[in-house]
Write a protein that holds these residues in place. Structure first.
Motif, PDB file in Angstrom:
ATOM      1  N   MET A   1       0.710  -1.041   0.105  1.00 24.09           N
ATOM      2  CA  MET A   1      -0.140  -0.113  -0.029  1.00 24.09           C
ATOM      3  C   MET A   1       0.968   1.407   0.122  1.00 24.09           C
ATOM      4  SD  MET A   1      -3.021  -1.078   2.558  1.00 24.09           S
ATOM      5  CE  MET A   1      -4.120   0.269   2.246  1.00 24.09           C
ATOM      6  N   ILE A   2       1.912   1.159   0.805  1.00 30.31           N
ATOM      7  CA  ILE A   2       2.868   2.403   0.693  1.00 30.31           C
ATOM      8  C   ILE A   2       3.460   2.693  -0.622  1.00 30.31           C
ATOM      9  CG2 ILE A   2       4.824   3.264   1.596  1.00 30.31           C
ATOM     10  CD1 ILE A   2       4.235   1.736   4.159  1.00 30.31           C
ATOM     11  N   ALA A   3       4.018   1.588  -1.126  1.00 27.60           N
ATOM     12  CA  ALA A   3       4.564   1.511  -2.336  1.00 27.60           C
ATOM     13  C   ALA A   3       3.662   2.109  -3.648  1.00 27.60           C
ATOM     14  CB  ALA A   3       5.020   0.180  -2.892  1.00 27.60           C
ATOM     15  N   GLU A   4       2.321   1.623  -3.287  1.00 27.52           N
ATOM     16  CA  GLU A   4       1.462   2.076  -4.515  1.00 27.52           C
ATOM     17  C   GLU A   4       1.323   3.724  -4.440  1.00 27.52           C
ATOM     18  OE1 GLU A   4      -1.395  -1.871  -4.620  1.00 27.52           O
ATOM     19  OE2 GLU A   4      -2.044  -0.091  -3.248  1.00 27.52           O
ATOM     20  N   VAL A   5       1.475   4.614  -3.470  1.00 30.22           N
ATOM     21  CA  VAL A   5       1.153   5.590  -3.213  1.00 30.22           C
ATOM     22  C   VAL A   5       2.535   6.584  -3.422  1.00 30.22           C
ATOM     23  CG1 VAL A   5      -0.858   5.523  -2.212  1.00 30.22           C
ATOM     24  CG2 VAL A   5       1.333   5.927  -0.771  1.00 30.22           C
ATOM     25  N   ALA A   6       3.626   6.104  -3.459  1.00 30.11           N
ATOM     26  CA  ALA A   6       5.140   6.791  -3.554  1.00 30.11           C
ATOM     27  C   ALA A   6       5.448   7.052  -4.858  1.00 30.11           C
ATOM     28  CB  ALA A   6       6.087   5.410  -2.890  1.00 30.11           C
ATOM     29  N   PRO A   7       6.121   8.027  -4.742  1.00 29.82           N
ATOM     30  CA  PRO A   7       6.322   8.759  -6.357  1.00 29.82           C
ATOM     31  C   PRO A   7       7.655   8.007  -6.980  1.00 29.82           C
ATOM     32  CG  PRO A   7       7.462  10.037  -4.644  1.00 29.82           C
ATOM     33  CD  PRO A   7       6.661   8.848  -3.746  1.00 29.82           C
ATOM     34  N   GLY A   8       7.549   7.970  -8.438  1.00 27.26           N
ATOM     35  CA  GLY A   8       8.571   7.260  -8.882  1.00 27.26           C
ATOM     36  C   GLY A   8       8.705   5.810  -9.000  1.00 27.26           C
ATOM     37  N   ASP A   9       9.830   5.490  -8.715  1.00 29.09           N
ATOM     38  CA  ASP A   9       9.890   4.097  -8.806  1.00 29.09           C
ATOM     39  C   ASP A   9      10.483   3.563  -7.329  1.00 29.09           C
ATOM     40  OD1 ASP A   9      12.686   4.940  -8.523  1.00 29.09           O
ATOM     41  OD2 ASP A   9      13.521   3.290  -9.709  1.00 29.09           O
ATOM     42  N   LEU A  10       9.831   4.307  -6.388  1.00 29.67           N
ATOM     43  CA  LEU A  10      10.006   3.669  -5.111  1.00 29.67           C
ATOM     44  C   LEU A  10       9.140   2.568  -4.761  1.00 29.67           C
ATOM     45  CD1 LEU A  10      11.224   7.006  -5.085  1.00 29.67           C
ATOM     46  CD2 LEU A  10      11.000   6.864  -2.698  1.00 29.67           C
ATOM     47  N   ASN A  11       9.790   1.554  -4.614  1.00 29.79           N
ATOM     48  CA  ASN A  11       8.578   0.319  -4.715  1.00 29.79           C
ATOM     49  C   ASN A  11       8.967  -0.709  -3.457  1.00 29.79           C
ATOM     50  OD1 ASN A  11       6.575  -0.992  -6.216  1.00 29.79           O
ATOM     51  ND2 ASN A  11       8.058  -2.402  -6.976  1.00 29.79           N
ATOM     52  N   LYS A  12       9.852  -0.417  -2.691  1.00 30.38           N
ATOM     53  CA  LYS A  12      10.470  -1.417  -1.813  1.00 30.38           C
ATOM     54  C   LYS A  12      10.134  -0.573  -0.369  1.00 30.38           C
ATOM     55  CE  LYS A  12      11.357  -5.208  -4.153  1.00 30.38           C
ATOM     56  NZ  LYS A  12      12.784  -5.750  -4.194  1.00 30.38           N
ATOM     57  N   VAL A  13       9.920  -1.521   0.575  1.00 33.38           N
ATOM     58  CA  VAL A  13       9.692  -0.615   2.139  1.00 33.38           C
ATOM     59  C   VAL A  13      10.449  -1.473   3.194  1.00 33.38           C
ATOM     60  CG1 VAL A  13       8.373   0.082   4.113  1.00 33.38           C
ATOM     61  CG2 VAL A  13       7.556   0.234   1.410  1.00 33.38           C
ATOM     62  N   PHE A  14      11.572  -0.648   3.712  1.00 32.97           N
ATOM     63  CA  PHE A  14      12.300  -1.426   4.652  1.00 32.97           C
ATOM     64  C   PHE A  14      11.708  -0.700   6.147  1.00 32.97           C
ATOM     65  CE2 PHE A  14      15.715  -0.956   8.256  1.00 32.97           C
ATOM     66  CZ  PHE A  14      16.034  -2.098   8.269  1.00 32.97           C
ATOM     67  N   PHE A  15      11.083  -1.436   7.014  1.00 34.12           N
ATOM     68  CA  PHE A  15      10.404  -0.784   8.126  1.00 34.12           C
ATOM     69  C   PHE A  15      11.282  -1.066   9.215  1.00 34.12           C
ATOM     70  CE2 PHE A  15       6.813  -2.973   5.923  1.00 34.12           C
ATOM     71  CZ  PHE A  15       5.761  -1.771   6.035  1.00 34.12           C
ATOM     72  N   THR A  16      11.251  -0.020  10.161  1.00 28.66           N
ATOM     73  CA  THR A  16      12.005   0.441  11.241  1.00 28.66           C
ATOM     74  C   THR A  16      11.128   0.728  12.554  1.00 28.66           C
ATOM     75  OG1 THR A  16      11.901   2.777  11.050  1.00 28.66           O
ATOM     76  CG2 THR A  16      13.700   1.641   9.641  1.00 28.66           C
ATOM     77  N   ASN A  17      11.554   0.986  13.540  1.00 26.86           N
ATOM     78  CA  ASN A  17      10.918   1.458  14.851  1.00 26.86           C
ATOM     79  C   ASN A  17      10.151   2.761  14.845  1.00 26.86           C
ATOM     80  OD1 ASN A  17      11.527  -1.293  15.549  1.00 26.86           O
ATOM     81  ND2 ASN A  17      13.102  -0.515  16.631  1.00 26.86           N
ATOM     82  N   GLY A  18      10.884   3.672  14.111  1.00 29.53           N
ATOM     83  CA  GLY A  18      10.174   5.104  14.189  1.00 29.53           C
ATOM     84  C   GLY A  18      11.159   6.075  13.137  1.00 29.53           C
ATOM     85  N   GLY A  19      10.989   7.163  13.436  1.00 32.73           N
ATOM     86  CA  GLY A  19      11.542   7.935  12.280  1.00 32.73           C
ATOM     87  C   GLY A  19      13.049   8.292  12.338  1.00 32.73           C
ATOM     88  N   ALA A  20      13.672   8.324  13.551  1.00 33.69           N
ATOM     89  CA  ALA A  20      15.215   8.539  13.822  1.00 33.69           C
ATOM     90  C   ALA A  20      15.708   7.561  13.142  1.00 33.69           C
ATOM     91  CB  ALA A  20      15.427   8.546  15.332  1.00 33.69           C
ATOM     92  N   ASP A  21      15.513   6.130  13.490  1.00 33.89           N
ATOM     93  CA  ASP A  21      16.060   4.953  12.824  1.00 33.89           C
ATOM     94  C   ASP A  21      15.928   4.646  11.347  1.00 33.89           C
ATOM     95  OD1 ASP A  21      13.780   4.211  13.718  1.00 33.89           O
ATOM     96  OD2 ASP A  21      14.347   2.158  14.332  1.00 33.89           O
TER      97      ASP A  21
END
Length: 462
Positions: free
Chosen positions: A107-127
């Protein structure tokens, strides 16, 4: 208006509140605080755009806590989604595939711009920002990272080094090879610009100069908050982000958009960068992706950078990467955003209510030097003189020097509004689900509280 309201507020017990306060003071160590000088308010509950204390006093949350409760407090559909996932599976290690994790990433990749198509999940914004610069350095083989002075990227070792504001000072020396530069800020231009077009051109020239003297071949990434958050809600002039994209392409530098605060509806789009139709190489996110209901964040990765690690292990990981409760909450939140037209509401609220309302306050209050923003991401900069643009309090003010802003914030709270203030600015950053009437209620309280700031005005133009 007293700010004390009992409507829709469950029964509360002041004695319970005092017990919460006692335990907090005895055992909780708070962030960014001198421990003996704070007295945190015990919070009993929240709903929608409001939260309340144990005395039944309700506050309109014009801060969205830390600009993260985009979907509002206790959204029933999001609470139910977390409960449903908890009944099925609470946690599973990152090496496994999981339905909630896969759905959230898709779902995140579907709304991301350009060819951003993979997601690495973290615990929050800093990491998320830590891992973004690690990816960029590994992908390019270059170690330097450029970051703006007026910025905040998180409190961990690498993220605080990227941060440009004074919060990084006591963590220095920090990680090496971070170089700071000046981003655009027309109201207080470092480049003596007179308008947005000049500021854009001169800020880009400055960035090119920094790259030249640092050595483009040594620079792996440029990281920037798409719209600078805590340090003033600085909306970049048209053309600036496209200019940064062009510079990065010319020199093989990874462009990282920090959307931890500005993303997921906050600026009236899925990502703030969508306003300018620019696609970075990496986007970092957290906060509004699930409104902080479960700690989670991540990096959205372009196909080019992702392929770097097709046959080479990515040198990083987290025990809770892609935590299933967090991922389930992201997927549910994004569905709610669509079903309830929340992004459209945020955009319309900024265009029709908050923006015009703040500009009207600026007409009435000489202490308002400038207002700026998008969606539900706005700030009013407070001054003692409009001609000189002298700030209401000095840069990084402490103690008595910060008293005028403290008095302004206290006036808001007494009247039932919880503000977000930083340096000499007050942010207007309510949940994206806020109604027009709620926003007007908050603006009315700001109108009264600004009388406090006006008392410190020394300019001769009133």
């Amino acid at each position: 208006m007293s700010g004390v309201r009992s409507i829709d507020t469950p029964s509360v017990d002041s004695e319970v509140g005092e017990e919460v306060r006692r335990k907090d003071r005895a055992h909780v160590f708070h962030s960014w605080s001198a421990q003996a000088e704070i007295d945190p308010m015990p919070v009993a509950g929240g709903k929608g755009s409001y939260f309340w204390d144990y005395n039944g006093k309700r506050y309109l949350d014009f801060a969205s806590q830390l600009v993260n409760v985009n979907i509002g407090h206790q959204h029933p559909k999001l609470v139910a989604a977390i409960q449903k996932q908890a009944e099925t599976l609470n946690t599973i290690a990152p090496p496994f595939a999981n339905a909630a994790r896969s759905e959230a990433a898709q779902m995140i990749a579907e709304v991301a711009p350009g060819d951003l198509n993979k997601v690495f999940f973290t615990n929050g914004g800093a990491d998320a920002n830590e891992h973004a610069i690690r990816m960029a350095r590994s992908h390019t083989g270059r170690s330097k990272v450029l970051a703006a002075y007026r910025s905040y990227h998180g409190g961990s070792a690498g993220a605080i080094a990227l941060t440009g504001d004074p919060r990084r000072w006591e963590s220095e020396p920090a990680i090496p090879n971070v170089v700071h530069y000046w981003g655009p800020y027309t109201y207080r231009s470092e480049f003596y610009s007179q308008n947005e077009a000049e500021e854009c051109q001169r800020a880009l020239t400055h960035l090119r100069d920094v790259i030249a003297v640092e050595g483009a071949h040594t620079i792996g990434a440029i990281i920037m908050e798409t719209v600078v958050g805590t340090n003033g809600i600085l909306v970049p002039p048209d053309g600036y982000l496209a200019g940064v994209r062009k510079i990065c392409d010319e020199h093989g530098i990874v462009m990282i958009a920090d959307e931890v605060m500005a993303g997921f509806g906050r600026c009236g789009e899925w990502f703030a960068i969508d306003h300018w139709n620019v696609a970075p190489d990496l986007i970092t996110f957290a906060k509004g992706s699930n409104s902080g209901y479960i700690p989670i964040g991540g990096v959205i990765i372009s196909e080019t950078i992702a392929k770097t690690f097709d046959h080479r292990p990515y040198p990083g990981g987290l025990t809770y990467s892609g935590h299933v409760l967090g991922c389930a909450s992201i997927a549910a939140s994004m569905k709610i955003f669509r079903e309830e037209n929340i992004i459209e509401n945020a955009r319309k609220l900024g265009e029709d209510v908050i923006g015009p309302g703040l500009r009207a306050l600026a007409e009435r209050h000489p202490s308002v030097g400038e207002v700026r923003g998008l969606g539900v991401f706005w700030a009013a900069e407070l001054v003692t003189d409009r001609k000189t643009r002298s700030p209401l309090v000095p840069f990084n003010a402490k103690g008595e020097d910060a008293a005028p802003m403290r008095e302004f914030a206290d006036a808001c709270k007494q009247d039932g509004l919880w503000p977000f203030t930083h340096f000499n600015g007050t942010h207007v950053v309510p949940p994206c689900t806020t109604t027009a009437d709620e926003a007007r209620e908050g603006l009315d309280i700001l109108d009264r509280a600004l009388d406090v700031a006006d008392r410190y005005y020394t300019g001769d133009d009133v």
